[in-house]
Design a protein around this motif. Sequence first.
Motif, short mmCIF file in Angstrom:
data_model
loop_
_atom_site.label_atom_id
_atom_site.label_comp_id
_atom_site.label_asym_id
_atom_site.label_seq_id
_atom_site.Cartn_x
_atom_site.Cartn_y
_atom_site.Cartn_z
N SER A 225 0.83 -1.21 0.00
CA SER A 225 0.00 0.00 0.00
C SER A 225 0.86 1.25 0.00
N ILE A 226 1.94 1.22 0.79
CA ILE A 226 2.82 2.39 0.85
C ILE A 226 3.52 2.60 -0.49
N VAL A 227 3.97 1.49 -1.08
CA VAL A 227 4.63 1.59 -2.39
C VAL A 227 3.66 2.15 -3.43
N GLN A 228 2.40 1.65 -3.36
CA GLN A 228 1.37 2.11 -4.29
C GLN A 228 1.08 3.61 -4.10
N LEU A 229 0.98 3.98 -2.83
CA LEU A 229 0.76 5.39 -2.49
C LEU A 229 1.87 6.25 -3.10
N GLY A 230 3.08 5.76 -2.94
CA GLY A 230 4.22 6.47 -3.51
C GLY A 230 4.09 6.63 -5.01
N ARG A 231 3.68 5.55 -5.65
CA ARG A 231 3.56 5.60 -7.11
C ARG A 231 2.46 6.59 -7.52
N THR A 232 1.33 6.54 -6.80
CA THR A 232 0.21 7.43 -7.12
C THR A 232 0.61 8.90 -6.98
N LEU A 233 1.38 9.19 -5.93
CA LEU A 233 1.77 10.58 -5.67
C LEU A 233 3.09 10.93 -6.33
N ASP A 234 3.63 9.99 -7.09
CA ASP A 234 4.89 10.20 -7.79
C ASP A 234 6.04 10.44 -6.81
N LEU A 235 6.08 9.60 -5.76
CA LEU A 235 7.15 9.67 -4.77
C LEU A 235 7.98 8.39 -4.85
N GLU A 236 9.26 8.52 -4.56
CA GLU A 236 10.10 7.33 -4.48
C GLU A 236 9.89 6.65 -3.14
N THR A 237 10.10 5.32 -3.09
CA THR A 237 9.99 4.61 -1.82
C THR A 237 11.30 3.89 -1.52
N ILE A 238 11.78 4.08 -0.34
CA ILE A 238 13.00 3.41 0.12
C ILE A 238 12.64 2.60 1.36
N ALA A 239 12.95 1.30 1.35
CA ALA A 239 12.69 0.45 2.50
C ALA A 239 13.87 0.54 3.47
N GLU A 240 13.57 0.72 4.74
CA GLU A 240 14.61 0.81 5.77
C GLU A 240 14.79 -0.52 6.49
N GLY A 241 16.00 -0.79 6.90
CA GLY A 241 16.25 -1.90 7.83
C GLY A 241 16.14 -3.30 7.24
N ILE A 242 16.58 -3.46 5.99
CA ILE A 242 16.59 -4.81 5.40
C ILE A 242 17.72 -5.63 6.00
N GLU A 243 17.37 -6.74 6.63
CA GLU A 243 18.39 -7.58 7.25
C GLU A 243 18.50 -8.95 6.58
N GLU A 244 17.45 -9.35 5.85
CA GLU A 244 17.42 -10.69 5.27
C GLU A 244 17.25 -10.62 3.75
N HIS A 245 17.84 -11.60 3.10
CA HIS A 245 17.68 -11.68 1.65
C HIS A 245 16.22 -11.86 1.26
N SER A 246 15.47 -12.61 2.10
CA SER A 246 14.05 -12.85 1.79
C SER A 246 13.26 -11.53 1.78
N GLN A 247 13.67 -10.59 2.64
CA GLN A 247 12.99 -9.28 2.66
C GLN A 247 13.28 -8.52 1.37
N LEU A 248 14.50 -8.64 0.91
CA LEU A 248 14.89 -8.01 -0.35
C LEU A 248 14.00 -8.51 -1.49
#
Length: 288
Positions: A225-248
């Motif tokens: 939803s956050i990523v979609q919101l970003g796309r709708t509003l033309d904002l970039e999204t950066i995920a914080e705190g990736i610790e696992e490859h599965s999260q990537l």
Amino acid sequence: RAKERQDGEPALYDPTMHSSLVERLALEAELRKAVAEEQLQVHYQPTYALDSGELTGVEALVRWPHAERGMVPPDVFIPLAEQTGLIHDLGQFVLRQACFQGQEWARLSPGTVLSIGVNVSGKQLQRHDFAAEVSRALHESGLPATSLVLEMTESVLMNDTDSTLRTLQALKAMGVRIAIDDFGTGYSSLSYLHRFPVDILKIDRSFVERLSGSGTGDEDSLVQSIVQLGRTLDLETIAEGIEEHSQLLALRRLGCTMAQGYHFGRPGPAETVSRLVAARASAEPVKA
Ligand code: C2E
Ligand code: MG
Ligand code: MG
Ligand code: MG
């Protein structure tokens, strides 16, 4: 703990209160000295593009090496700096260090532009001369304004004032970008996203932590939803705190474009990033 006196009145003297006050005053005096003598350090944590694995930028994170206490974490001394007004000098120090360092990396690897993220507290934004200070740091360092990203939390924009808006508009006019830090943890009202010139949403680590990996769990739909919101509003999204490859993998599947976290690299001294930049200048980007 306050003891009851014989006559029933609470004692005014509370030893624990005393020691924490003394402790706080001592810490404040030491922080004041550390800021004045420029003992604080700036570490940098890389940010990567999720599709190509390319280094896209860094976030500047302040560090306080203390003779007896060891490395004091920013969660301890940033609130203290905000309460005592030290945040202005501290913030200027970090901003200027980051701008000069960013320009150094640009020289090291011509043609590659790294985003330089700097955290900004609400107290700093309230100062009428904040935009002018940013402009000065950019001019003196030579860092292009478009390389600078100022990170602030939702709360900063929620207790907004017209002066905050004017400051952000001045920064925007210079070409500086604005990121919302810890996005999703603050407030349910998103109206500030229309009111303020925001460019980037940084998805809080607490959401990333709970990603299922399948890209279909409840937490996954939240991130989506956050990523979609970003796309709708033309904002970039950066995920914080990736610790696992599965999260990537989950984030990539959900359409998030950039990420940061221990999985890619911990915050470290500028030299660590210099090596990455030098490698990047001489080779193809390495897949993350
Ligand atoms: P932040 O801006 O949200 O920064 C991200 C924090 O998460 C950093 O903590 C970083 O080291 C940590 N982190 C990054 N990747 C991971 C990961 O994969 N797992 C985990 N568990 N943590 C990760 P740090 O450096 O302790 O900073 C804490 C907070 O202090 C920052 O949160 C920011 O709000 C504040 N801060 C740091 N430097 C400054 C500064 O120069 N000025 C101001 N005003 N605030 C600052
Ligand atoms: Mg930040
Ligand atoms: Mg954050
Ligand atoms: Mg934070």
